[in-house]
Design an enzyme around this catalytic site. Structure first.
Site, PDB file in Angstrom:
ATOM      1  N   HIS A 166       0.840  -1.221   0.000  1.00  0.00           N
ATOM      2  CA  HIS A 166       0.000   0.000   0.000  1.00  0.00           C
ATOM      3  C   HIS A 166       0.862   1.253   0.000  1.00  0.00           C
ATOM      4  CE1 HIS A 166      -3.231  -2.797   1.224  1.00  0.00           C
ATOM      5  NE2 HIS A 166      -2.306  -3.286   2.016  1.00  0.00           N
ATOM      6  N   SER A 287      15.802  20.211 -17.654  1.00  0.00           N
ATOM      7  CA  SER A 287      14.641  21.051 -17.911  1.00  0.00           C
ATOM      8  C   SER A 287      15.098  22.243 -18.737  1.00  0.00           C
ATOM      9  CB  SER A 287      14.045  21.524 -16.587  1.00  0.00           C
ATOM     10  OG  SER A 287      13.297  22.710 -16.782  1.00  0.00           O
ATOM     11  N   LYS A 293      17.043  20.882 -12.478  1.00  0.00           N
ATOM     12  CA  LYS A 293      16.310  19.631 -12.677  1.00  0.00           C
ATOM     13  C   LYS A 293      17.134  18.534 -13.335  1.00  0.00           C
ATOM     14  CE  LYS A 293      12.642  18.865 -11.826  1.00  0.00           C
ATOM     15  NZ  LYS A 293      11.394  19.098 -12.589  1.00  0.00           N
ATOM     16  N   GLU A 300       9.671   7.566 -17.197  1.00  0.00           N
ATOM     17  CA  GLU A 300       8.297   8.039 -17.413  1.00  0.00           C
ATOM     18  C   GLU A 300       7.754   7.563 -18.755  1.00  0.00           C
ATOM     19  OE1 GLU A 300       8.093  12.285 -15.131  1.00  0.00           O
ATOM     20  OE2 GLU A 300       9.484  12.129 -16.780  1.00  0.00           O
TER      21      GLU A 300
END
Ligand code: ARG
Length: 470
Positions: A166, A287, A293, A300
């Site tokens: 969980h 970025s 970043k 992803e």
């Protein structure tokens, strides 16, 4: 002569049943498949070579005609390879293009190439050859990723991190155990890919348009010429069956789902909040605006591509579901989802393999996250069980201690020490690293079973790599 024959091949249906009129541009634009099925060119030539050898064995072609056709097919192969093959505006698909060119090259002998054959059995054959090769190559890529997971697991030695249920910290597990969990899921992917290849290993060539032929074709000989284990049993089934494409897409989709789950963990682990993993610069992106970043775009996209694969699979199933026997042009819609699935999943595995191979694990942060007192809660309960307390009772004793520790902000160790059924003797269970070391059962997360698991994983990899032909 050659020119006349070629002239009749403006379309494969020629000018017999059809008059002088050429197909409408809108028809050509809508129905063509050359723009995507040219990747079947090599397989189309392979299938055509086997077909003409079969025709020669059947006495339909003389040996001289066979040689002429084989030479023409080789020449077409050469032109395609060196980029000199000139596609014509009327080449509807790769099969048309090859036959047109063979006919241009060798005239009336070329016009015998398609004897006893239809594009219906031809395209089914090409696609089986293609899928067999590509799924085998995919399984090899999966094995390379499993190798990397195995190596990283070995290097991780006794490092451990929290295991989650969980998304809440549950019990510590070895990092090796976590990595191998993904490795075993991938082992099932290899198994599925091999099973699909074994099931698709049937030649449809000789089924003709739908019903076979009056000529003495030799589908068995053609099947073994192409390296298929057997020929079709039923010509209608042979030309309309795309189960192998659906199965291939399912295998690729589930593989993509596995890569997506790996990707999701990489995204989480590389956050500042987790900090379990740092991406190598070569596998991270920056970025355009935020200078600080370092983004996990590979992970992803591995996650995102799974959505696309699910679309490809469901799209194909929807194409197939309403089709009557036998061939219907809808079946042309089998190729793009399959080709796309193979391209996307192939690239995803390679990128994820490189990412995992080069990432740095922060073993210190993993250890600190795992060494919370409450991660030993079940060990405290099992310690009580070892001394005769029924588990349910032990569970509630320890649960109450954890609750008191949280509410009163007292270290769990103090409460354990003060508890009459636990006491000082039980404190050892709360020491860092103890909980994971106590996971001793087969297949469990501790050092002893994981060492055994690694041996079994390596054995599985070598068995599976022997299953894959080079
Ligand atoms: N391009 C077609 C396909 O991919 C080849 C078969 C065409 N057959 C036909 N009867 N029009 O399915």
């Amino acid at each position: 002569m050659a020119d006349d024959t070629a002239g009749r091949l403006r379309t494969l249906w020629g000018e017999g049943r059809f008059g002088d009129q050429l197909p409408a541009d809108a028809l050509v634009a809508f129905t063509e498949s050359l723009s995507f099925d040219r990747r079947l060119a090599g397989d189309d030539l392979t299938a055509s070579r086997a077909h003409v050898r079969g025709l020669a064995r059947a006495g339909v072609l003389t040996n001289e005609e066979l040689d002429v056709l084989l030479a023409a097919l080789d020449r077409v192969g050469q032109e395609l390879a060196d980029g000199t093959f000139a596609f014509a505006a009327t080449d509807e698909d790769i099969h048309t293009a090859v036959e047109r060119r063979v006919t241009e090259l060798v005239g009336s002998v070329g016009a015998k190439l398609h004897t006893g054959r239809s594009r219906n059995d031809q395209v089914a054959t090409d696609l089986r050859l293609y899928t067999r090769r590509e799924l085998t190559a995919m399984a090899r890529r999966v094995l390379a990723l499993q190798e990397v997971l195995g190596r990283r697991a070995e290097e991780a030695e006794d490092a451990y991190l929290p295991g989650y249920t969980h998304m809440q910290r549950a019990q510590p597990v070895l990092l090796a155990h976590h990595l191998l969990a993904h490795g075993w899921a991938l082992a099932r992917d290899v198994d599925r890919l091999c099973a699909t290849v074994a099931r698709l290993d049937v030649s449809p060539l000789g089924a003709g348009a739908l019903a076979g032929s009056s000529l003495a074709l030799d589908p068995d000989g053609v099947a073994s010429d192409l390296g298929f284990s057997s020929r079709f049993e039923n010509s209608l089934d042979a030309v309309s069956d795309r189960d192998f494409v659906a199965e291939a897409l399912f295998d690729l989709t589930l593989l993509a789902v596995h890569l997506s789950r790996i990707g999701e963990e990489i995204v989480l682990w590389s956050t500042e909040e987790f900090g379990f993993l740092q991406l190598d610069d070569a596998y991270a992106t920056g970025s355009s605006m935020l200078p600080q970043k370092k983004n996990p775009d590979v992970a992803e996209l591995a996650r995102g591509k799974a959505g696309r694969l699910i679309g490809n699979l469901t799209g194909l199933l929807a194409v197939l579901k309403g089709l009557p026997l036998a061939y219907n042009r809808d079946l042309q819609e089998d190729k793009e989802p399959l080709f796309d699935g193979i391209d996307q999943v192939g690239r995803a595995i390679e990128a994820i393999t490189g990412l995992i191979s080069t990432a740095t694990f922060d073993l210190g942060r993993m250890r600190v996250a795992a060494d919370t007192e409450s991660s030993a809660a079940v060990d405290l309960a099992e310690w009580l069980v070892g001394r005769g307390t029924p588990f349910r009772e032990a569970h509630s004793i320890v649960g109450a201690l954890v609750r008191a520790s949280v509410e009163r902000r007292v270290p769990l160790a103090e409460l354990v020490e003060a508890h009459p059924a636990l006491g000082t003797e039980a404190l050892v269970l709360l020491e860092p690293g103890t909980a994971v070391a106590r996971r001793t059962t087969p297949g469990g997360a501790g050092p002893a079973p994981v060492a055994d698991q690694l041996v079994r994983f390596r054995q599985r990899l070598s068995v599976d790599s022997a299953r894959l032909p080079d």
